[in-house]
Every structure is written in C-alpha cells, then in structure tokens.
Write an enzyme that holds these catalytic residues in place. Structure first.
Site: not given
Length: 381
Positions: A126-127, A132, A242, A244, A338, A340, A342, A369
């Site tokens: 599609m894209t 986009g 729906p 997907e 966080q 974990h 480093g 969005e």
C-alpha cells in the site's frame, strides 16, 4: 484475573505453539536477527502445523475456522518467546483476509493450498514513498490492455516484501471525482518481469522482519489476478482495518506482558548495594503499576477478540483498543527497561529488543493520531 475467552482446544494449541517456538525458533533466532530475515523454510514448517491455513476452507487444505482466537494464541506465544517471525503476522492477519473475502473460485483453487501450506507467502503493498498514510493519494498505476494490466510505480515499508511470493498491490486503475475511487487490488507473483525488490530496509527494531522497497516497471499482470472488483479497493481496505488493528493490539499487549515477565525475573536476580533490585520499594511500585495497566489492557483485548469473532468489532472500537494497547506497550516496556539499568540497553537482553520493536506499533496500521480522529468522529466531534 482468570481469562474466559479460551477453551481446552485453544490451550492445546497454545502448548503446540510454545513447543514450536522453543524447538524451532528460539535456538536459531540470534542468527536470524543478525541476518535481518527469517528463513523462508520456517513458514513451511509453520504451515505443516496448520497455522497458516487456520481460516482457509478445508476443501483447499485449510482448517476452516472462522475464529481469530487461535491467531491470538500464536501471537501471545511468539511474544512470550521474545521472538518475531518476520512477515508472518502480515500474511495471516492482514493479507489473507483479502483473499478469503474477494478471491474467485479459480483464484481460490490456484492460491489457497499454497497459502495454507506456506509454499506461498503473501504481503500487501500500500504505502508509497510520497504518500504515507494517504492511501487515496497513491500514484502507482495499472492500465488495462488486452486482458492484462500494465503496472507501474513504487512501494516502500512493505512488511514481508523480501520473502513474499504473492504481493497484493494497490494501484490506481481509473480516476474519479472522489480520490478514493479507482483503486484496485492486483496480485503480483514473484517472477513477473518488471517486478523487482529493493533493499531489505535497515530498521531500528524488528530486525528479523524483512521490510522492503518494491518497484514495478511495465509489469504485465493478468486480468485474472485482479482481486475483488476493479476500482473498489479503498472500500476493501477499510473493511479489513479492524482486524489488522486488532492483530497489532494483540501483539502489543503480549509484548507488554512479556516485558513484565522478563523484568520480574531480572530484578529478583540482579543485586546492587548488597541486595536484589526487587527489594527496593520503587521497583515494587513500578512493576505493580505495570501489572495493573497490563490487566486492564488484557481485558480490553479479550473483549475486542470476542466482538471480532461475533462480527461486531467496529472501526472506532478497533481504533480504541489499538491506541490503548500500543501506548500501554510503550509505557510498560520503558519502565521495565529502566529497571534493568545499563543492561537494558544491551540487545542480548530481551527487554532491549522489546523496546526497539515496540516503537513501530504506534505508527503502523494507522498512527495513534489518525486513530484518535476516528474515535473522535464516533463521538460526534
């Protein structure tokens, strides 16, 4: 809380899926991750289990099930194993429904057995580089001449595009006053002259998922490869959204649950300042908050799965479940990484792969969005 949507048959299938992941996928996954693609043959082995043909009618070699629940079980077990099976989800959740809904009897006989066995893997194109999410604005064209279409154009970000044997290409076959009219679905086969594949795109996550650029230069596509009615592809695409989006939501929810599981195990074993990370109040509070959010997401997904199987999942409700679960996925995995420290930034740990893989969830299948606008319209706004 106890889940009630799965029965004994689903749980038997879950054990089969879990065993397959442990034996056939996990031991080889580092190699696939480094190569940036899942070997083509793994899909034939999945086909042998009947997974690819679950919803294909029995007369064509499938299982004849109309339920999406088995696909959900497979997605959950894939996430629990901290792996990704390339273009599998796109093939099963996104592309196959088009074939099931719109294929003629001749097309069913020609393609369904291979789609069920894994001899034929499919993707959808599609894209385009310049459009986009604006599907109605696509520039790829297909001109009908003497029993075939001459296809020209380019597509990008095509999931499964390297491994695909059949590519469902959305192209403009005519123009009308409404930009959404005049789009058609053409099935392009692997060796058609003029069809070429570009590079396997280098993504920050989903390393094993082949994502390709596709090019079409005067590709002669037989008229018999038109899927559905000419000029009506936009409506077809909207009707499949729906499912997907539900498929993305299921995977996002399962990913968040996997992140919590691996993090609980990590903090119970990792020691700092002479004690385990799990002993700190902050750790307990963070993981408790994640667990509460995950529980809410799970019930939303389960309700959507039941509604979908009943044919009652609306576009707005599918948008809601995708927005909620993908945003949840991002929050939970970020918190878990966080904890974990480093080591969470090292790709040898599952949480690092979960983190980079998760980011695309809020983009593909409709950005957060775009989906919020759909939800707003359902509110009369």
């Amino acid at each position: 809380m106890e889940r009630t949507i799965f029965n004994g048959s689903h749980e038997t299938f879950r054990r089969t899926a879990r065993d397959f992941m442990a034996k056939e996928v996990v031991p080889h996954y580092p190699e696939w991750d480094a190569a940036g693609i899942v070997p083509r043959d793994i899909f034939r082995r999945i086909g042998e289990l009947g997974v690819l043909g679950m919803q294909i009618p029995e007369e064509y070699g499938g299982g004849g099930s109309n339920s999406f629940l088995y696909a959900a079980v497979w997605a959950e077990e894939t996430a629990s194993a901290y792996v990704n099976l390339g273009g599998f989800s796109a093939h099963l959740h996104i592309v196959l429904p088009y074939f099931l809904a719109y294929a003629t009897e001749e097309q069913r006989r020609r393609w369904f057995p291979g789609l069920a066995s894994g001899d034929l893997m499919a993707s959808i194109a599609m894209t385009e580089p310049g459009t986009g999410s604006d599907l109605a604005g696509m520039a790829t064209t297909a001109e009908r001449r003497d029993g075939h279409y001459v296809l020209n154009g380019a597509k990008t970000f095509i999931t499964g595009g390297i491994n695909a044997d059949l590519v469902l290409v959305v192209a403009r076959t005519s123009k009308g006053a409404d930009r959404r009219d005049g789009l058609s679905l053409l099935v392009v086969e692997r060796d058609m002259p003029g069809f070429t594949r570009g590079r396997n795109l280098d993504k920050i996550g989903l390393k094993t998922q082949d994502t390709a650029e596709l090019f079409f230069e005067d590709v002669h596509v037989p008229a018999e490869n038109l899927l559905g009615e000419e000029g009506k592809a936009f409506g077809c695409m909207m009707s499949n959204l729906p499912q997907e989006r539900l498929g993305i939501a299921v995977a996002a929810q399962a990913s968040a649950e996997a992140a919590l599981t691996t993090t609980v195990e990590y903090v119970q074993n990792r020691k700092v300042f002479g004690t385990t990370v799990s002993s700190f109040q902050n750790t307990k509070f963070e993981l408790a908050a994640c667990a509460a959010e995950i529980e809410a997401g799970r019930f939303l997904v389960d309700r959507a799965l039941v509604a979908h199987d009943a044919g009652e999942l609306s576009a707005a409700d599918a948008a809601k479940v995708k927005v909620f679960t993908t945003e949840l996925q991002g929050r939970v995995i970020d918190r878990c990484l966080q904890l974990h420290g480093g080591y969470g930034y090292m790709r040898e740990y599952p949480i690092a792969r979960l983190y980079t893989d998760a980011r695309i969830s809020r983009i593909l299948g409709g950005t957060t969005e775009v989906l919020k606008t759909i939800i707003a319209k359902s509110l009369g706004l």
